[in-house]
Design an enzyme around this catalytic site. Structure first.
Site, PDB file in Angstrom:
ATOM      1  N   HIS A   1      43.671  37.907  29.577  1.00 28.73           N
ATOM      2  CA  HIS A   1      43.561  36.631  30.305  1.00 28.73           C
ATOM      3  C   HIS A   1      43.639  35.449  29.341  1.00 28.73           C
ATOM      4  O   HIS A   1      44.242  34.427  29.650  1.00 28.73           O
ATOM      5  CB  HIS A   1      42.233  36.561  31.063  1.00 28.73           C
TER       6      HIS A   1
ATOM      7  N   HIS B   1      41.401  43.961  28.939  1.00 27.18           N
ATOM      8  CA  HIS B   1      41.821  43.255  30.152  1.00 27.18           C
ATOM      9  C   HIS B   1      41.445  41.765  30.075  1.00 27.18           C
ATOM     10  O   HIS B   1      42.270  40.890  30.344  1.00 27.18           O
ATOM     11  CB  HIS B   1      41.156  43.927  31.363  1.00 27.18           C
TER      12      HIS B   1
ATOM     13  N   GLY C   1      33.743  41.817  34.565  1.00 26.41           N
ATOM     14  CA  GLY C   1      34.249  41.022  33.454  1.00 26.41           C
ATOM     15  C   GLY C   1      34.863  39.735  33.960  1.00 26.41           C
ATOM     16  O   GLY C   1      35.351  39.673  35.099  1.00 26.41           O
TER      17      GLY C   1
HETATM   18 NI    NI Z   1      40.970  40.025  35.333  1.00 18.87          NI
END
Ligand code: NI
Length: 167
Positions: free
Chosen positions: A137, A133, A46
């Site tokens: 960010h 996750h 990712g």
């Molecule tokens: Ni990350």
């Protein structure tokens, strides 16, 4: 296509809150191709635009072993959370550091695709963890920042030591 430079924690730019994409056009699609190439080359499962210093709400994910199932989410929003899971996470911006974070086990996410069309996806397990996750960010949050200050200071010390031994 190009491999982009991935910001490394604790780079302050990782704390930038990303802005929504207002128009999904060729420029956005070119960025997404570069992000995917960067993620596959790393290799990782990712990547958020934040990590390549582009502060727009775009994430790419591919959890397949064959690296041919790219998921792209533009302006993602989670509309439902269910259950909890703690999965061992890592991050291309925090190399060599792994640890568990409590996340929702199942989520429903709404986003735009690379044509700018809205879609809804239900995700569970690793894919759900990965989406959460990467979306962090976009909010300027790195996974190690869920941990205690003490544990974070140990992460920083370890990263510094790794950097030295890489020279
Ligand atoms: Ni990350």
């Amino acid at each position: 296509m190009a491999i982009l430079k991935i910001l490394q924690y604790p780079d302050e730019r990782l704390h930038t809150i990303a802005a929504p994409v207002t128009q999904v056009g060729d420029k956005t699609r070119a960025l997404i191709r570069d992000m995917a190439e960067t993620m596959y080359a790393a290799p990782g499962i990712g990547l958020a635009a934040t990590q390549v210093d582009v502060h727009e709400r775009i994430i790419v994910i591919d959890i397949s072993e064959t690296h041919d199932q790219l998921n792209v989410f533009i302006n993602p929003e989670i509309t439902e959370y269910d259950g909890t899971i703690d999965y061992e996470e890592g991050c291309l911006s925090v190399p060599g550091i792994f640890g568990k974070i409590k996340r929702a086990e199942s989520i429903t996410v709404k986003a735009l695709d690379t044509e700018g069309n809205p879609f809804t996806l239900e995700a569970t397990g690793l894919l759900a963890v990965c989406i959460q996750h990467e979306m962090d960010h976009l909010e300027g949050k790195v996974f190690v920042e869920y941990w205690s200050k003490f544990k974070q200071s140990r992460v920083l010390a370890k990263l510094k030591k790794n950097q030295r031994s890489a020279m």
